[in-house]
Design an enzyme around this catalytic site. Structure first.
Site, short mmCIF file in Angstrom:
data_model
loop_
_atom_site.label_atom_id
_atom_site.label_comp_id
_atom_site.label_asym_id
_atom_site.label_seq_id
_atom_site.Cartn_x
_atom_site.Cartn_y
_atom_site.Cartn_z
N HIS A 63 -0.71 4.61 5.99
CA HIS A 63 -0.38 4.75 4.57
C HIS A 63 0.77 5.74 4.38
CE1 HIS A 63 -1.23 6.18 0.35
NE2 HIS A 63 -1.21 4.87 0.17
N ASP A 105 -0.83 1.00 -0.95
CA ASP A 105 -2.16 1.43 -1.39
C ASP A 105 -3.21 0.36 -1.12
OD1 ASP A 105 -0.95 3.76 -2.22
OD2 ASP A 105 -1.25 3.41 -4.36
#
Length: 138
Positions: A63, A105
């Site tokens: 991420h 996300d």
């Protein structure tokens, strides 16, 4: 009631995308990102350095790398469009940068869901010296 108050106070400092990310994690993994991932391993919550400690921490590493590739908008502040159904999240909108943040996300939320079994409390609030080795490249 006290728990709700604490959560409300924590969310006051969360803007834009981070709040949306929290909602995605809740949707996909069935747990609070703030509570479970805000200080986990070497990458979840504190920026990141060193080697990911397990598969859950690797979700945060990937991420962070994904956010690092985004240009043209601030991943932590921008609002994006998405929809969700029972088992998935679909990123939408016409802005490519915002859609890219949403996809970062989304991938992390799915990664958390897929790695719930790897979560280990021993990686909660790890000492900073544990994360001092050189980071692997994205």
């Amino acid at each position: 009631m006290r728990t709700l108050w604490i959560l409300a106070v924590l969310l006051l400092g969360v803007k834009g995308n981070l709040l949306q990310f929290e909602m995605m994690i809740n949707k996909m993994a069935g747990r609070s990102g703030i509570r479970w991932y805000s200080d986990y391993g070497c990458y979840c919550g504190k920026g990141g350095h060193g080697q990911p400690q397990d598969a859950t921490d690797r979700c945060c590493f990937v991420h962070d790398c994904c956010y690092g590739k985004v240009s043209g908008c601030d991943p932590k502040m921008a609002f994006y469009k998405y929809s969700s159904d029972k088992n998935d999240i679909v990123c939408g909108g016409n802005n490519p940068c915002l859609k890219e943040i949403c996809e970062c996300d989304r991938a992390a939320a799915i990664c958390f869901r897929d790695n719930l079994s790897t979560y280990d409390n021993k990686y909660w609030n790890v000492p900073s010296e544990t994360c001092q080795v050189e980071s692997e490249p994205c």
